[in-house]
Design an enzyme around this catalytic site. Sequence first.
Site, PDB file in Angstrom:
ATOM      1  N   LYS A  11       3.454  -8.030   6.297  1.00  0.00           N
ATOM      2  CA  LYS A  11       2.084  -7.504   6.226  1.00  0.00           C
ATOM      3  C   LYS A  11       1.059  -8.579   5.825  1.00  0.00           C
ATOM      4  O   LYS A  11       1.442  -9.649   5.337  1.00  0.00           O
ATOM      5  CB  LYS A  11       2.060  -6.331   5.231  1.00  0.00           C
ATOM      6  CG  LYS A  11       2.899  -5.122   5.682  1.00  0.00           C
ATOM      7  CD  LYS A  11       2.754  -3.967   4.694  1.00  0.00           C
ATOM      8  CE  LYS A  11       3.516  -2.739   5.151  1.00  0.00           C
ATOM      9  NZ  LYS A  11       3.339  -1.595   4.207  1.00  0.00           N
ATOM     10  N   TYR A  51       0.462   3.853  12.471  1.00  0.00           N
ATOM     11  CA  TYR A  51       0.656   4.652  11.255  1.00  0.00           C
ATOM     12  C   TYR A  51       0.184   6.103  11.417  1.00  0.00           C
ATOM     13  O   TYR A  51      -0.072   6.780  10.420  1.00  0.00           O
ATOM     14  CB  TYR A  51      -0.051   3.989  10.065  1.00  0.00           C
ATOM     15  CG  TYR A  51       0.765   2.890   9.413  1.00  0.00           C
ATOM     16  CD1 TYR A  51       1.976   3.175   8.775  1.00  0.00           C
ATOM     17  CD2 TYR A  51       0.333   1.571   9.408  1.00  0.00           C
ATOM     18  CE1 TYR A  51       2.731   2.182   8.169  1.00  0.00           C
ATOM     19  CE2 TYR A  51       1.093   0.574   8.797  1.00  0.00           C
ATOM     20  CZ  TYR A  51       2.287   0.889   8.180  1.00  0.00           C
ATOM     21  OH  TYR A  51       3.039  -0.083   7.573  1.00  0.00           O
ATOM     22  N   ASN A 114       2.141  -4.163   0.026  1.00  0.00           N
ATOM     23  CA  ASN A 114       3.536  -4.317  -0.405  1.00  0.00           C
ATOM     24  C   ASN A 114       4.382  -5.160   0.554  1.00  0.00           C
ATOM     25  O   ASN A 114       5.582  -4.986   0.655  1.00  0.00           O
ATOM     26  CB  ASN A 114       4.159  -2.939  -0.673  1.00  0.00           C
ATOM     27  CG  ASN A 114       4.154  -2.052   0.546  1.00  0.00           C
ATOM     28  OD1 ASN A 114       3.700  -2.463   1.614  1.00  0.00           O
ATOM     29  ND2 ASN A 114       4.667  -0.837   0.410  1.00  0.00           N
ATOM     30  N   HIS A 117       6.958  -3.884   6.088  1.00  0.00           N
ATOM     31  CA  HIS A 117       7.260  -2.548   6.623  1.00  0.00           C
ATOM     32  C   HIS A 117       8.656  -2.603   7.222  1.00  0.00           C
ATOM     33  O   HIS A 117       9.048  -3.623   7.788  1.00  0.00           O
ATOM     34  CB  HIS A 117       6.270  -2.176   7.735  1.00  0.00           C
ATOM     35  CG  HIS A 117       6.742  -0.999   8.559  1.00  0.00           C
ATOM     36  ND1 HIS A 117       6.506   0.305   8.190  1.00  0.00           N
ATOM     37  CD2 HIS A 117       7.496  -0.944   9.690  1.00  0.00           C
ATOM     38  CE1 HIS A 117       7.080   1.115   9.076  1.00  0.00           C
ATOM     39  NE2 HIS A 117       7.693   0.386   9.994  1.00  0.00           N
ATOM     40  N   GLU A 128       9.304   2.272  17.180  1.00  0.00           N
ATOM     41  CA  GLU A 128       8.489   1.183  16.626  1.00  0.00           C
ATOM     42  C   GLU A 128       8.778  -0.143  17.329  1.00  0.00           C
ATOM     43  O   GLU A 128       7.871  -0.949  17.531  1.00  0.00           O
ATOM     44  CB  GLU A 128       8.728   1.073  15.111  1.00  0.00           C
ATOM     45  CG  GLU A 128       8.172   2.276  14.367  1.00  0.00           C
ATOM     46  CD  GLU A 128       8.430   2.239  12.866  1.00  0.00           C
ATOM     47  OE1 GLU A 128       7.982   3.176  12.174  1.00  0.00           O
ATOM     48  OE2 GLU A 128       9.073   1.287  12.375  1.00  0.00           O
TER      49      GLU A 128
HETATM   50  P1  ADP Z   1       7.498   2.662   3.168  1.00  0.00           P
HETATM   51  O1  ADP Z   1       6.639   1.545   3.753  1.00  0.00           O
HETATM   52  O2  ADP Z   1       8.281   2.194   1.969  1.00  0.00           O
HETATM   53  O3  ADP Z   1       8.363   3.323   4.219  1.00  0.00           O
HETATM   54  P2  ADP Z   1       5.698   4.997   3.239  1.00  0.00           P
HETATM   55  O4  ADP Z   1       6.198   5.280   4.638  1.00  0.00           O
HETATM   56  O5  ADP Z   1       5.701   6.101   2.254  1.00  0.00           O
HETATM   57  O6  ADP Z   1       6.491   3.763   2.588  1.00  0.00           O
HETATM   58  O7  ADP Z   1       4.192   4.466   3.326  1.00  0.00           O
HETATM   59  C1  ADP Z   1       3.774   3.580   4.337  1.00  0.00           C
HETATM   60  C2  ADP Z   1       2.876   2.537   3.730  1.00  0.00           C
HETATM   61  O8  ADP Z   1       1.682   3.146   3.261  1.00  0.00           O
HETATM   62  C3  ADP Z   1       3.448   1.819   2.499  1.00  0.00           C
HETATM   63  O9  ADP Z   1       4.350   0.781   2.799  1.00  0.00           O
HETATM   64  C4  ADP Z   1       2.177   1.328   1.831  1.00  0.00           C
HETATM   65  O10 ADP Z   1       1.679   0.136   2.456  1.00  0.00           O
HETATM   66  C5  ADP Z   1       1.211   2.475   2.101  1.00  0.00           C
HETATM   67  N1  ADP Z   1       1.190   3.426   0.960  1.00  0.00           N
HETATM   68  C6  ADP Z   1       2.152   4.314   0.622  1.00  0.00           C
HETATM   69  N2  ADP Z   1       1.812   5.015  -0.481  1.00  0.00           N
HETATM   70  C7  ADP Z   1       0.582   4.557  -0.840  1.00  0.00           C
HETATM   71  C8  ADP Z   1      -0.329   4.873  -1.899  1.00  0.00           C
HETATM   72  N3  ADP Z   1      -0.043   5.814  -2.814  1.00  0.00           N
HETATM   73  N4  ADP Z   1      -1.497   4.200  -1.958  1.00  0.00           N
HETATM   74  C9  ADP Z   1      -1.827   3.244  -1.036  1.00  0.00           C
HETATM   75  N5  ADP Z   1      -1.009   2.903  -0.018  1.00  0.00           N
HETATM   76  C10 ADP Z   1       0.177   3.533   0.089  1.00  0.00           C
END
Ligand code: ADP
Length: 140
Positions: A11, A51, A114, A117, A128
Site C-alpha cells: 500500500k 474495495y 497498514n 492487502h 482480485e
Molecule cells: P484486512 O485488510 O486485514 O483484510 P479489512 O478487510 O477488514 O482488513 O479492511 C480492509 C482495509 O480497510 C484494511 O486493511 C484497512 O486499510 C482499512 N480499514 C479497516 N478497518 C479500518 C478502520 N477501522 N479505520 C480505517 N481504515 C480501516
Amino acid sequence: MATERTLSIIKPDATNRNLTGKINAKFEDAGLRIVAQKRIKLSMEQAGKFYEVHAARPFYGELCEFMASAPVVVQVLEGEGAIAKNREVMGATNPKDAAAGTIRAEFALSVGENSVHGSDAPETAAQEIAFFFSGLELVG
Ligand code: ADP
C-alpha cells in the site's frame, strides 16, 4: 495442502517509505513466490471498485483516498496454502493487534495505513488477481 495463488498489494504508506524490498523479503522468507508484480497508481474510481465490498463501512472514503494517494505494488503470491500463509505473514488488520515479526507489526502506521492487502479466500483471490492481471502476465 494445495498450491494456491493470492493477490497482495503493497500500500501507499509502504511504497512512500521505500519498504517494497523489505516486505517482499518477508514473503519470500515465508516460502511465498512472487509470480507477478507491477507498480501502478490507482485512480479513485479503481480504488473504489476494488474495495466495493466495503462501500457501506464508515472508513470507505478514507480508504479509497489513501489507496489512490501514491503508487501501490500489486502482486500475485504463490505457494502451499498461500492465502492463509500470506494473511499470517501480514498480521492483524490493526498493527496494535499484529503478532511480533509480521509485516503490519513491523511497518504499519495505523489500522488504515497498514502497509499490505491480502486476499481472504479462494474466491476473492481469483477475483482480485483477475482485477489486476491478465492471464498473459501470470508466467509462474
Ligand atoms: P484486512 O485488510 O486485514 O483484510 P479489512 O478487510 O477488514 O482488513 O479492511 C480492509 C482495509 O480497510 C484494511 O486493511 C484497512 O486499510 C482499512 N480499514 C479497516 N478497518 C479500518 C478502520 N477501522 N479505520 C480505517 N481504515 C480501516
